[in-house]
Design a protein around this motif. Structure first.
Motif, mmCIF file in Angstrom:
data_model
loop_
_atom_site.group_PDB
_atom_site.id
_atom_site.type_symbol
_atom_site.label_atom_id
_atom_site.label_comp_id
_atom_site.label_asym_id
_atom_site.label_seq_id
_atom_site.Cartn_x
_atom_site.Cartn_y
_atom_site.Cartn_z
ATOM 1 N N LEU A 71 0.825 -1.198 0.000
ATOM 2 C CA LEU A 71 0.000 0.000 0.000
ATOM 3 C C LEU A 71 0.865 1.258 0.000
ATOM 4 N N VAL A 72 1.835 1.324 0.912
ATOM 5 C CA VAL A 72 2.683 2.510 0.982
ATOM 6 C C VAL A 72 3.519 2.655 -0.288
ATOM 7 N N TYR A 73 4.043 1.540 -0.791
ATOM 8 C CA TYR A 73 4.835 1.613 -2.018
ATOM 9 C C TYR A 73 3.980 2.121 -3.178
ATOM 10 N N ALA A 74 2.719 1.695 -3.244
ATOM 11 C CA ALA A 74 1.840 2.155 -4.315
ATOM 12 C C ALA A 74 1.603 3.655 -4.217
ATOM 13 N N VAL A 75 1.429 4.149 -2.993
ATOM 14 C CA VAL A 75 1.238 5.589 -2.803
ATOM 15 C C VAL A 75 2.476 6.357 -3.245
ATOM 16 N N LEU A 76 3.647 5.907 -2.812
ATOM 17 C CA LEU A 76 4.879 6.593 -3.189
ATOM 18 C C LEU A 76 5.098 6.568 -4.703
ATOM 19 N N ALA A 77 4.877 5.417 -5.311
ATOM 20 C CA ALA A 77 5.078 5.304 -6.755
ATOM 21 C C ALA A 77 4.156 6.241 -7.520
ATOM 22 N N ASP A 78 2.963 6.453 -6.981
ATOM 23 C CA ASP A 78 1.982 7.300 -7.656
ATOM 24 C C ASP A 78 2.286 8.786 -7.507
ATOM 25 N N PHE A 79 2.917 9.165 -6.395
ATOM 26 C CA PHE A 79 3.050 10.579 -6.081
ATOM 27 C C PHE A 79 4.467 11.144 -6.206
ATOM 28 N N VAL A 80 5.460 10.322 -6.526
ATOM 29 C CA VAL A 80 6.808 10.882 -6.677
ATOM 30 C C VAL A 80 6.802 11.888 -7.835
ATOM 31 N N PRO A 81 7.700 12.885 -7.778
ATOM 32 C CA PRO A 81 7.682 13.932 -8.799
ATOM 33 C C PRO A 81 8.171 13.439 -10.145
ATOM 34 N N GLU A 82 7.828 14.178 -11.175
ATOM 35 C CA GLU A 82 8.314 13.864 -12.516
ATOM 36 C C GLU A 82 9.834 13.882 -12.514
ATOM 37 N N GLY A 83 10.416 12.868 -13.132
ATOM 38 C CA GLY A 83 11.870 12.772 -13.172
ATOM 39 C C GLY A 83 12.449 11.836 -12.135
ATOM 40 N N THR A 84 11.609 11.384 -11.173
ATOM 41 C CA THR A 84 12.061 10.455 -10.143
ATOM 42 C C THR A 84 11.480 9.074 -10.417
ATOM 43 N N THR A 85 12.323 8.065 -10.402
ATOM 44 C CA THR A 85 11.880 6.680 -10.520
ATOM 45 C C THR A 85 11.812 6.070 -9.133
ATOM 46 N N PHE A 86 10.672 5.488 -8.776
ATOM 47 C CA PHE A 86 10.540 4.790 -7.493
ATOM 48 C C PHE A 86 10.874 3.334 -7.738
ATOM 49 N N ARG A 87 11.917 2.837 -7.064
ATOM 50 C CA ARG A 87 12.437 1.516 -7.400
ATOM 51 C C ARG A 87 12.711 0.685 -6.156
ATOM 52 N N PRO A 88 11.763 -0.135 -5.730
ATOM 53 C CA PRO A 88 12.053 -1.072 -4.640
ATOM 54 C C PRO A 88 13.181 -2.021 -5.037
ATOM 55 N N LEU A 89 14.028 -2.347 -4.069
ATOM 56 C CA LEU A 89 15.165 -3.226 -4.320
ATOM 57 C C LEU A 89 14.827 -4.651 -3.914
ATOM 58 N N GLU A 90 15.265 -5.608 -4.743
ATOM 59 C CA GLU A 90 15.073 -7.019 -4.399
ATOM 60 C C GLU A 90 16.024 -7.383 -3.284
#
Length: 211
Positions: free
Chosen positions: A185-204
């Motif tokens: 849930l939190v990752y989905a929120v962050l991925a949706d709201f990060v600014p243009e030019g930023t890639t949200f990338r969880p690490l394996e």
């Protein structure tokens, strides 16, 4: 630069010249076997960032490793036989060709009447990577890869979003995730709201990632 997430706030950063391990705590795994470390960087004294049981053996297995920590943690490490250098905001250090700048100074407030502790955030190689520990400390410069805390009793998801929007890194990698039952849930929120030019990338977990 390569980053390996060992769970929660613990990451191995390989800069090309230095092997730096940040916050090997109780929620992390797999860091015990790491060798040839140049420095271990601890943001603060809480066990999920500095495991008192496993840290002494890790230091012993890496001869010559430098241990850097916030002022409150140094005496606790000394009691465990670990020689550490206390650092504070504004300090700049050189380790194996890597530049380490210390930012912040205080752990985020957990609750109004709960005593706080010191917290050292770290900016590596003039903004190539930043790890704020348990804070939303301002790196004070552009940041390429930002480790962003995503859960804990001291934060809410909106604050994580605000932090990423304020710093505006090229890549935001989530850390401090094991304080919540599910990350999705939190990752989905962050991925949706990060600014243009930023890639949200969880690490394996445990997998080195080029960024």
């Amino acid at each position: 630069m390569r980053i390996t997430h060992h769970g929660h706030a613990c990451v191995l950063l390989e800069t090309g010249t230095a092997r730096l391990l940040l916050d090997p705590g109780t929620y992390a795994e797999g860091f015990e076997s790491l060798r040839d470390l140049d420095a271990i960087l601890l943001t603060h004294q809480h066990p999920d960032h500095a495991d008192p049981a496993r840290l002494p053996a890790l230091v012993a297995a890496n001869p010559g490793v430098r241990v850097l920590c916030d002022p409150d943690t140094a005496p606790q490490l000394a009691a465990k036989g670990v020689d550490a250098q206390a650092v504070a905001s504004g300090d700049r250090l050189q380790v194996a060709g890597a530049t380490i700048d210390v930012i912040g100074g205080a752990h985020a407030v957990i609750y109004a009447d709960r005593p706080g502790c010191t917290n050292a955030g770290y900016v590596i190689d003039d903004g190539a990577f930043a790890h704020p520990g348990d804070s939303f400390a301002d790196p004070g410069r552009p940041v390429d890869v930002l480790a962003v805390p995503t859960s804990g009793p001291w934060l809410k998801a909106a604050e994580s979003v605000d932090y990423v929007r304020s710093v505006r890194p090229r890549v935001a990698v989530p850390i401090h995730e094991r304080a919540m039952a599910t990350t999705r849930l939190v990752y989905a929120v962050l991925a949706d709201f990060v600014p243009e030019g930023t890639t949200f990338r969880p690490l394996e977990p445990g997998e080195p990632t080029k960024v």
